[in-house]
Design an enzyme around this catalytic site. Structure first.
Site, mmCIF file in Angstrom:
data_model
loop_
_atom_site.group_PDB
_atom_site.id
_atom_site.type_symbol
_atom_site.label_atom_id
_atom_site.label_comp_id
_atom_site.label_asym_id
_atom_site.label_seq_id
_atom_site.Cartn_x
_atom_site.Cartn_y
_atom_site.Cartn_z
ATOM 1 N N LYS A 78 13.583 -6.062 11.583
ATOM 2 C CA LYS A 78 14.860 -5.639 10.960
ATOM 3 C C LYS A 78 13.943 -4.430 11.786
ATOM 4 O O LYS A 78 14.428 -3.100 12.570
ATOM 5 C CB LYS A 78 14.668 -5.772 9.752
ATOM 6 N N THR A 79 12.757 -4.123 10.944
ATOM 7 C CA THR A 79 12.028 -2.580 11.501
ATOM 8 C C THR A 79 11.535 -2.857 12.802
ATOM 9 O O THR A 79 11.301 -1.663 13.831
ATOM 10 C CB THR A 79 10.491 -2.659 11.101
ATOM 11 N N THR A 172 16.960 -6.767 2.292
ATOM 12 C CA THR A 172 17.338 -8.150 2.493
ATOM 13 C C THR A 172 18.277 -8.883 1.646
ATOM 14 O O THR A 172 18.080 -9.996 1.343
ATOM 15 C CB THR A 172 15.786 -8.451 1.439
HETATM 16 N N1 LIG Z 1 12.839 -11.380 17.647
HETATM 17 C C1 LIG Z 1 10.888 -10.842 17.814
HETATM 18 N N2 LIG Z 1 10.646 -10.918 18.788
HETATM 19 C C2 LIG Z 1 8.986 -11.230 19.646
HETATM 20 N N3 LIG Z 1 8.603 -10.552 17.946
HETATM 21 C C3 LIG Z 1 9.042 -10.360 16.561
HETATM 22 C C4 LIG Z 1 10.055 -10.402 16.592
HETATM 23 N N4 LIG Z 1 10.888 -10.231 15.024
HETATM 24 C C5 LIG Z 1 9.979 -10.380 14.623
HETATM 25 N N5 LIG Z 1 8.930 -9.915 15.662
HETATM 26 C C6 LIG Z 1 7.468 -9.623 14.951
HETATM 27 O O1 LIG Z 1 7.381 -10.161 13.904
HETATM 28 C C7 LIG Z 1 6.650 -8.951 12.736
HETATM 29 C C8 LIG Z 1 7.555 -8.557 12.198
HETATM 30 O O2 LIG Z 1 8.515 -7.267 12.207
HETATM 31 P P1 LIG Z 1 9.779 -6.842 11.782
HETATM 32 O O3 LIG Z 1 8.389 -5.964 10.775
HETATM 33 O O4 LIG Z 1 9.819 -6.155 12.406
HETATM 34 O O5 LIG Z 1 9.534 -7.570 10.415
HETATM 35 P P2 LIG Z 1 10.880 -6.172 9.436
HETATM 36 O O6 LIG Z 1 12.214 -7.634 8.900
HETATM 37 O O7 LIG Z 1 10.875 -5.128 9.359
HETATM 38 O O8 LIG Z 1 10.513 -7.293 7.989
HETATM 39 P P3 LIG Z 1 9.988 -6.323 6.780
HETATM 40 O O9 LIG Z 1 11.549 -6.610 5.955
HETATM 41 O O10 LIG Z 1 9.282 -7.433 5.665
HETATM 42 O O11 LIG Z 1 9.811 -4.436 6.449
HETATM 43 C C9 LIG Z 1 6.453 -7.891 13.725
HETATM 44 O O12 LIG Z 1 5.028 -7.904 14.208
HETATM 45 C C10 LIG Z 1 6.618 -8.853 15.121
HETATM 46 O O13 LIG Z 1 6.346 -8.075 16.415
#
Ligand SMILES: Nc1ncnc2c1ncn2[C@@H]1O[C@H](COP(=O)(O)OP(=O)(O)OP(=O)(O)O)[C@@H](O)[C@H]1O
Length: 356
Positions: A78-79, A172
């Site tokens: 998401k981030t 979430t």
């Molecule tokens: N679709 C994707 N392709 C490649 N790498 C990904 C992808 N999605 C996530 N990642 C990798 O996974 C890691 C976590 O992603 P991210 O921080 O965006 O998740 P999030 O959903 O925001 O988590 P949170 O809810 O804990 O903040 C990052 O290092 C990112 O590089």
């Protein structure tokens, strides 16, 4: 449930290689591993396709993109996606989170300092305070906020015009968002867990960025244990890399990945020590259930909330455990996974619920 998100995430991240929340080391390396464009973002085809249209249309109109709501489990990107939205729009991004905005004034300060077209990423948007949430409604719809000055009968509301901006909210728990807030997003995307092939692509991409040699079978071995989550895949990759460097020639093969993850107690389905302790107690001590959550927690020496919030969601998702009105019950797949034979069918027992 009285388990606070913070506590759940702390427990999740603190000592678990397969926890989905980010730990300190993750935060340090994640910036380097984040895809920078929609084309680089692996998987989530439908979300990517739809978002691509939303952004391209806004660019063509010379307008600011609609507000976007991203929902899904931790670590699914998401981030990353919010940063990609800003990059694709050629806009700056400001990152904050719901828990950081406890007063409407905190939000007003952020909103009033945004530049035109800026992306405001609000993580855990469901945890914002109520007054801030109400201020956000007006900001999202009319690009305006009323800043209240003073208290009591003498208080006055001073209207403040805002530049158009794009709010990217992440949660979430989309179900916890009040409908008036949800309705103000022009585009809502639900992020799914990733399939093994997608996780393999994430792992190959990260290995390349980290300069770690890995073969196809090695990546598949890690992908299968990553619980559908890129963050976990990247973390397991780093631990396997350590093992490969210390115990072998640095190359990650299937055998190296399998042996390394055995050392770290992550099994071939991605279950760790806690997950297996819960299943093992359920099967060996309670014949597969049904058994109450509190009893199960005492049996594994953990808090009730740890079992419920940290171990069970993945076990349920994997079809290894079911939460029934009569208690926790193991499925036939759980017996098979631990290599145990279920007892004879007993009335009201596990066999009665799931058949032979
Ligand atoms: N679709 C994707 N392709 C490649 N790498 C990904 C992808 N999605 C996530 N990642 C990798 O996974 C890691 C976590 O992603 P991210 O921080 O965006 O998740 P999030 O959903 O925001 O988590 P949170 O809810 O804990 O903040 C990052 O290092 C990112 O590089």
């Amino acid at each position: 449930m009285n388990w606070d998100d913070d506590t759940a995430q702390a427990a999740d991240a603190a000592d678990r290689l397969v926890g989905a929340s980010a730990d300190g080391e993750d935060q340090a390396v994640e910036a380097a591993l984040r895809p920078k464009s929609l084309a680089e973002f692996v998987g989530q085809e439908r979300v990517r396709e739809q978002l691509d249209l939303v952004l391209k249309a806004a660019l063509a109109r010379g307008a600011t993109a609609d507000h976007v709501l991203l929902s899904g489990a931790p670590g699914l990107g998401k981030t990353t996606l919010s940063m990609i939205i800003a990059a694709e729009m050629g806009a700056p991004i400001r990152i904050t989170s719901g828990p950081a905005i406890q007063h409407a004034g905190d939000l007003a300060a952020i909103l009033s300092s945004l530049q035109e077209g800026e992306v405001l990423f609000l993580d855990e948007i469901h945890r914002m305070s109520r007054p801030a949430e109400e201020m956000l409604y007006m900001a999202m719809e009319d690009f305006r906020v009323d800043v209240v000055v003073g208290k009591g009968p003498g208080a006055t509301a001073i209207p403040l015009e805002l530049p158009p901006f794009t709010l990217v909210g992440a949660t979430t728990r989309a179900g916890l968002l009040p409908p008036p807030l949800r309705d103000r997003f022009g585009f809502t995307a639900h992020m799914e867990f990733y399939g093994p092939a997608e996780l393999e692509r994430v792992i190959h991409r990260s290995a390349q960025l980290l300069d770690v040699p890995i073969d196809t079978a090695g990546a598949a071995e890690i992908a299968g244990r990553s619980r559908g989550t890129p963050r976990i895949a990247n973390r397991l990759l780093r631990r396997v890399r350590d093992y490969a460097q210390v115990k072998a020639d640095g190359m990650i093969t299937q055998e190296i990945a399998g042996t390394a993850l055995k050392v770290y107690e992550v099994d071939d389905r991605g279950l760790d020590r806690l997950d297996r302790a819960v299943l093992s107690a359920l099967l060996k001590l309670f014949g597969g259930g049904p058994v109450g959550l509190s009893t199960l927690a005492v049996a594994v020496g953990e808090e009730r909330e740890t079992v419920e919030e940290v171990a069970e969601p993945f076990l349920v998702r994997e079809g290894l455990l079911a939460r029934t009105p009569r208690g926790r019950v193991a499925t036939p797949a759980a017996w098979a996974h631990l290599g145990l034979v279920p007892p004879q069918a007993a009335p009201g027992g596990q066999q009665g619920l799931f058949g032979p």
